[in-house]
Write an enzyme that holds these catalytic residues in place. Structure first.
Site, PDB file in Angstrom:
ATOM      1  N   GLY A 141       8.736   7.930  -4.147  1.00 64.36           N
ATOM      2  CA  GLY A 141       8.854   7.260  -5.454  1.00 64.36           C
ATOM      3  C   GLY A 141       9.654   8.067  -6.457  1.00 64.36           C
ATOM      4  N   GLN A 158       9.500   6.068 -12.472  1.00 57.55           N
ATOM      5  CA  GLN A 158       9.227   6.831 -13.697  1.00 57.55           C
ATOM      6  C   GLN A 158       8.606   8.200 -13.393  1.00 57.55           C
ATOM      7  N   ASP A 206      11.331   4.615   4.391  1.00 55.46           N
ATOM      8  CA  ASP A 206      10.663   3.548   3.636  1.00 55.46           C
ATOM      9  C   ASP A 206       9.159   3.712   3.872  1.00 55.46           C
ATOM     10  N   ALA A 234       5.163   6.357  -4.407  1.00 53.26           N
ATOM     11  CA  ALA A 234       5.872   5.103  -4.132  1.00 53.26           C
ATOM     12  C   ALA A 234       4.892   3.934  -4.076  1.00 53.26           C
ATOM     13  N   ALA A 235       5.312   2.831  -4.647  1.00 54.67           N
ATOM     14  CA  ALA A 235       4.504   1.596  -4.610  1.00 54.67           C
ATOM     15  C   ALA A 235       5.334   0.487  -5.229  1.00 54.67           C
ATOM     16  N   THR A 263      -5.071   4.107  -9.597  1.00 50.91           N
ATOM     17  CA  THR A 263      -4.788   3.514 -10.903  1.00 50.91           C
ATOM     18  C   THR A 263      -6.014   2.926 -11.596  1.00 50.91           C
ATOM     19  N   GLU A 282      -6.004   0.169 -12.874  1.00 51.66           N
ATOM     20  CA  GLU A 282      -6.040  -1.265 -12.523  1.00 51.66           C
ATOM     21  C   GLU A 282      -7.164  -1.551 -11.518  1.00 51.66           C
ATOM     22  N   TYR A 301      -2.101  -6.294  -6.825  1.00 48.11           N
ATOM     23  CA  TYR A 301      -1.738  -4.868  -6.942  1.00 48.11           C
ATOM     24  C   TYR A 301      -2.993  -4.001  -6.999  1.00 48.11           C
ATOM     25  N   LYS A 354      -4.135  -1.188  -4.304  1.00 48.15           N
ATOM     26  CA  LYS A 354      -4.350   0.208  -4.722  1.00 48.15           C
ATOM     27  C   LYS A 354      -5.755   0.682  -4.350  1.00 48.15           C
ATOM     28  N   ARG A 386      10.329   4.869 -18.292  1.00 47.23           N
ATOM     29  CA  ARG A 386       9.563   3.686 -17.887  1.00 47.23           C
ATOM     30  C   ARG A 386      10.518   2.526 -17.551  1.00 47.23           C
TER      31      ARG A 386
HETATM   32  P1  NAP Z   1       7.654   2.903 -10.546  1.00 44.59           P
HETATM   33  O1  NAP Z   1       8.513   3.383 -11.685  1.00 44.59           O
HETATM   34  O2  NAP Z   1       7.497   1.450 -10.329  1.00 44.59           O
HETATM   35  O3  NAP Z   1       8.258   3.569  -9.214  1.00 44.59           O
HETATM   36  C1  NAP Z   1       7.900   3.110  -7.945  1.00 44.59           C
HETATM   37  C2  NAP Z   1       8.653   3.902  -6.892  1.00 44.59           C
HETATM   38  O4  NAP Z   1       8.238   3.433  -5.605  1.00 44.59           O
HETATM   39  C3  NAP Z   1      10.170   3.751  -6.940  1.00 44.59           C
HETATM   40  O5  NAP Z   1      10.762   5.013  -6.710  1.00 44.59           O
HETATM   41  C4  NAP Z   1      10.450   2.835  -5.753  1.00 44.59           C
HETATM   42  O6  NAP Z   1      11.713   3.035  -5.148  1.00 44.59           O
HETATM   43  C5  NAP Z   1       9.384   3.295  -4.787  1.00 44.59           C
HETATM   44  N1  NAP Z   1       9.160   2.310  -3.717  1.00 44.59           N
HETATM   45  C6  NAP Z   1       8.820   1.009  -3.846  1.00 44.59           C
HETATM   46  N2  NAP Z   1       8.724   0.432  -2.633  1.00 44.59           N
HETATM   47  C7  NAP Z   1       9.017   1.397  -1.714  1.00 44.59           C
HETATM   48  C8  NAP Z   1       9.073   1.436  -0.297  1.00 44.59           C
HETATM   49  N3  NAP Z   1       8.842   0.340   0.440  1.00 44.59           N
HETATM   50  N4  NAP Z   1       9.389   2.602   0.310  1.00 44.59           N
HETATM   51  C9  NAP Z   1       9.655   3.722  -0.425  1.00 44.59           C
HETATM   52  N5  NAP Z   1       9.619   3.750  -1.769  1.00 44.59           N
HETATM   53  C10 NAP Z   1       9.295   2.601  -2.401  1.00 44.59           C
HETATM   54  O7  NAP Z   1       6.205   3.543 -10.664  1.00 44.59           O
HETATM   55  P2  NAP Z   1       5.672   4.706 -11.634  1.00 44.59           P
HETATM   56  O8  NAP Z   1       5.354   4.131 -12.968  1.00 44.59           O
HETATM   57  O9  NAP Z   1       6.563   5.875 -11.512  1.00 44.59           O
HETATM   58  O10 NAP Z   1       4.270   5.013 -10.954  1.00 44.59           O
HETATM   59  C11 NAP Z   1       4.170   5.945  -9.867  1.00 44.59           C
HETATM   60  C12 NAP Z   1       2.941   5.603  -9.040  1.00 44.59           C
HETATM   61  O11 NAP Z   1       1.772   5.681  -9.866  1.00 44.59           O
HETATM   62  C13 NAP Z   1       2.934   4.181  -8.471  1.00 44.59           C
HETATM   63  O12 NAP Z   1       2.286   4.247  -7.223  1.00 44.59           O
HETATM   64  C14 NAP Z   1       2.102   3.396  -9.454  1.00 44.59           C
HETATM   65  O13 NAP Z   1       1.502   2.297  -8.804  1.00 44.59           O
HETATM   66  C15 NAP Z   1       1.072   4.439  -9.861  1.00 44.59           C
HETATM   67  N6  NAP Z   1       0.538   4.316 -11.204  1.00 44.59           N
HETATM   68  C16 NAP Z   1       1.348   4.194 -12.288  1.00 44.59           C
HETATM   69  C17 NAP Z   1       0.815   4.139 -13.554  1.00 44.59           C
HETATM   70  C18 NAP Z   1       1.694   4.042 -14.771  1.00 44.59           C
HETATM   71  O14 NAP Z   1       1.171   3.739 -15.855  1.00 44.59           O
HETATM   72  N7  NAP Z   1       2.979   4.314 -14.657  1.00 44.59           N
HETATM   73  C19 NAP Z   1      -0.584   4.209 -13.734  1.00 44.59           C
HETATM   74  C20 NAP Z   1      -1.388   4.346 -12.610  1.00 44.59           C
HETATM   75  C21 NAP Z   1      -0.823   4.425 -11.341  1.00 44.59           C
HETATM   76  P3  NAP Z   1      12.993   2.070  -5.420  1.00 44.59           P
HETATM   77  O15 NAP Z   1      13.694   2.697  -6.600  1.00 44.59           O
HETATM   78  O16 NAP Z   1      13.738   2.175  -4.159  1.00 44.59           O
HETATM   79  O17 NAP Z   1      12.461   0.698  -5.709  1.00 44.59           O
HETATM   80  O1  G4F Z   2       3.051  -2.920 -19.061  1.00 47.90           O
HETATM   81  P1  G4F Z   2       2.265  -3.741 -18.124  1.00 47.90           P
HETATM   82  O2  G4F Z   2       3.034  -4.565 -17.154  1.00 47.90           O
HETATM   83  O3  G4F Z   2       1.283  -2.731 -17.404  1.00 47.90           O
HETATM   84  P2  G4F Z   2      -0.082  -2.942 -16.587  1.00 47.90           P
HETATM   85  O4  G4F Z   2      -0.219  -4.318 -16.112  1.00 47.90           O
HETATM   86  O5  G4F Z   2      -1.189  -2.398 -17.429  1.00 47.90           O
HETATM   87  O6  G4F Z   2       0.172  -2.002 -15.323  1.00 47.90           O
HETATM   88  C1  G4F Z   2       0.706  -0.687 -15.464  1.00 47.90           C
HETATM   89  O7  G4F Z   2      -0.359   0.219 -15.633  1.00 47.90           O
HETATM   90  C2  G4F Z   2      -1.248   0.318 -14.490  1.00 47.90           C
HETATM   91  C3  G4F Z   2      -2.343   1.323 -14.865  1.00 47.90           C
HETATM   92  O8  G4F Z   2      -3.404   0.647 -15.481  1.00 47.90           O
HETATM   93  C4  G4F Z   2      -0.432   0.784 -13.304  1.00 47.90           C
HETATM   94  F1  G4F Z   2      -1.243   0.964 -12.226  1.00 47.90           F
HETATM   95  C5  G4F Z   2       0.636  -0.243 -12.992  1.00 47.90           C
HETATM   96  O9  G4F Z   2       1.426   0.207 -11.900  1.00 47.90           O
HETATM   97  C6  G4F Z   2       1.545  -0.381 -14.221  1.00 47.90           C
HETATM   98  O10 G4F Z   2       2.236   0.825 -14.406  1.00 47.90           O
HETATM   99  O11 G4F Z   2       1.294  -4.719 -18.925  1.00 47.90           O
HETATM  100  C7  G4F Z   2       0.392  -4.227 -19.890  1.00 47.90           C
HETATM  101  C8  G4F Z   2      -0.228  -5.398 -20.636  1.00 47.90           C
HETATM  102  C9  G4F Z   2      -0.820  -6.493 -19.745  1.00 47.90           C
HETATM  103  O12 G4F Z   2      -2.048  -6.897 -20.302  1.00 47.90           O
HETATM  104  C10 G4F Z   2       0.181  -7.637 -19.834  1.00 47.90           C
HETATM  105  O13 G4F Z   2      -0.386  -8.930 -19.670  1.00 47.90           O
HETATM  106  O14 G4F Z   2       0.807  -6.035 -21.392  1.00 47.90           O
HETATM  107  C11 G4F Z   2       0.664  -7.438 -21.264  1.00 47.90           C
HETATM  108  N1  G4F Z   2       1.966  -8.062 -21.527  1.00 47.90           N
HETATM  109  C12 G4F Z   2       2.212  -8.926 -22.560  1.00 47.90           C
HETATM  110  N2  G4F Z   2       3.471  -9.342 -22.511  1.00 47.90           N
HETATM  111  C13 G4F Z   2       3.096  -7.919 -20.823  1.00 47.90           C
HETATM  112  C14 G4F Z   2       4.050  -8.729 -21.449  1.00 47.90           C
HETATM  113  N3  G4F Z   2       3.379  -7.168 -19.745  1.00 47.90           N
HETATM  114  C15 G4F Z   2       4.653  -7.214 -19.261  1.00 47.90           C
HETATM  115  N4  G4F Z   2       4.962  -6.422 -18.192  1.00 47.90           N
HETATM  116  N5  G4F Z   2       5.613  -8.014 -19.832  1.00 47.90           N
HETATM  117  C16 G4F Z   2       5.375  -8.795 -20.927  1.00 47.90           C
HETATM  118  O15 G4F Z   2       6.242  -9.494 -21.423  1.00 47.90           O
END
Ligand code: NAP
Ligand code: G4F
Length: 345
Positions: free
Chosen positions: A9, A13, A60, A83-84, A129, A131, A157, A161, A192
């Site tokens: 991944g 981000q 992958d 990655a996810a 997560t 979630e 999702y 997870k 992000r």
């Molecule tokens: P992200 O920006 O969506 O990045 C996801 C990464 O996964 C990208 O590098 C993507 O590569 C890679 N990926 C997707 N499908 C793949 C596959 N089939 N094989 C190999 N790589 C693959 O996610 P993030 O925000 O950095 O989050 C990192 C991790 O933490 C994720 O697992 C997410 O679910 C988890 N998480 C995030 C948050 C948050 O708030 N950001 C909170 C809790 C948990 P490509 O560029 O090739 O698509």
């Molecule tokens: O920014 P979101 O898409 O993040 P969400 O659904 O909380 O998920 C993120 O955080 C998780 C950790 O709790 C990670 F595991 C997950 O991978 C991801 O990084 O949405 C946040 C909130 C939701 O309630 C959504 O319904 O914002 C609300 N929202 C309102 N309008 C929207 C929008 N979300 C998105 N993406 N786009 C909109 O236009």
């Protein structure tokens, strides 16, 4: 010889923040990038240009043989599985693929470590997560969810997870692996993806200020999230793998805010005072000074099931890991809007 870390991944981000952190800590950093990605692909080039210290390996998450080869070749000391397919809304549209990548992909990683004979030496981090909690069983308004709270995922999702979370714990218990899960609440920042709500807002606010966009369309404004800064969270991931024993840790801020509040602060950053008018799908956000509508609701962004509130309790991470955050909520919004103003100018 420095320690070797393998990240999946890296184009996402957190991957970018973590690669930088590990490099600064003296690791040899390896990263899995998807096999079909040509060297000319912009994301491949971004990693090559901005993180020249990262050694790229093609694989992958769905490809156990490629992952096993990567483990055999690199022999990593630490593996961070970031990655996810991570977009919750998208997971309702493509739940089968999300189950495969976000859920079974974790099993592929753990099996690759075992098949390469590294289960006793390589430490493993799984990106779990908030979630997985889902908001429905929320009954600790003062404290928030901790590591012992009940899970009730509300999206494909979140369900995928939860599989990743439990299979990691299962490998820890079955094979004595040093496998840890970080239960991370939302973390954001300048890296992000624009499909997530905070970056969608910061980008649109900057573009509206610069006259490049008229209006921002959002879905649910009233859900609440515990938002921190991604740069602070990758330090917590690393700290988990430095412990003598593996474990599960919540990383969160202990504060929760609505999407509405995020919008108000973001618009204020560029000198726009928002006034809310109307209700439900007809609600709009108006620029008080000009009377122009700068925000409206598009039901396309509503989800079939919503997580209404997320609030985390990071006490364990703070006390056991000594984990601290540098960026607070207003600081996060400011940082993102300022970044996008510069980017869009
Ligand atoms: P992200 O920006 O969506 O990045 C996801 C990464 O996964 C990208 O590098 C993507 O590569 C890679 N990926 C997707 N499908 C793949 C596959 N089939 N094989 C190999 N790589 C693959 O996610 P993030 O925000 O950095 O989050 C990192 C991790 O933490 C994720 O697992 C997410 O679910 C988890 N998480 C995030 C948050 C948050 O708030 N950001 C909170 C809790 C948990 P490509 O560029 O090739 O698509
Ligand atoms: O920014 P979101 O898409 O993040 P969400 O659904 O909380 O998920 C993120 O955080 C998780 C950790 O709790 C990670 F595991 C997950 O991978 C991801 O990084 O949405 C946040 C909130 C939701 O309630 C959504 O319904 O914002 C609300 N929202 C309102 N309008 C929207 C929008 N979300 C998105 N993406 N786009 C909109 O236009």
């Amino acid at each position: 010889m420095g320690k070797k870390a393998l990240i999946t991944g890296v184009t996402g981000q957190d991957g970018g923040h973590l690669a930088k952190l590990l490099h600064e800590k003296g690791y040899d950093v390896y990263a899995v990038i998807r096999g079909q990605m040509e060297a000319s692909h912009p994301r491949y080039q971004e990693v090559k240009e901005k993180m020249p210290y990262v050694n790229l390996v093609m694989a992958d998450l769905l490809d156990l043989s490629a992952l096993t080869r990567a483990m055999q070749q690199i022999q990593p000391d630490e593996v961070y599985n970031l990655a996810a397919i991570s977009h919750v809304g998208y997971s309702f549209r493509d739940p089968v693929l999300v189950a495969d990548v976000t859920g079974k992909g974790v099993l592929n990683m753990l099996e690759a470590i075992r098949l390469a004979g590294l289960e006793k030496t390589a430490r493993f981090y799984q990106a779990s997560t908030s979630e997985m909690f889902g908001g429905l069983d929320y009954n600790r308004p003062d404290k928030g969810y901790d590591e012992d709270a009940a899970f009730h995922p509300r999206s494909p999702y979140g369900v995928a997870k939860l599989y990743g979370h439990w299979i990691t714990k299962n490998y820890r218990e079955s094979y004595d692996m040093h496998a840890s899960c970080g239960i991370l609440f939302n973390h954001e920042g300048e890296r992000r993806g624009p499909e997530f709500v905070t970056r969608k807002i910061s980008k649109a606010v900057a573009r509206i200020k610069l006259g490049k966009q008229d209006k921002l369309e959002l879905g649910n404004l009233d859900s609440k999230r515990d938002w921190g800064y991604a740069g602070d969270y990758v330090e917590g991931m690393w700290r988990m793998l430095q412990q003598d024993q593996p474990g599960d840790y919540v990383l969160a801020t202990g504060e929760t805010h609505t999407i509405r509040e995020f919008c108000e602060i973001a618009f204020k950053e560029v000198g726009i005072d928002l006034e809310w008018q109307g209700s439900d799908v007809d609600e709009i956000g108006v620029d008080k000074a000009t009377g122009k509508t700068v925000l409206s609701i598009n039901p396309e962004f509503f989800r079939p099931a919503e997580v209404d509130i997320l609030l985390g309790d990071p006490t364990k991470a703070e006390t056991v890991l000594g984990w601290e955050r540098q960026v607070d909520f207003p600081g996060l919004v400011k940082l993102m809007v300022e970044h996008d103003l510069n980017l869009e100018a």
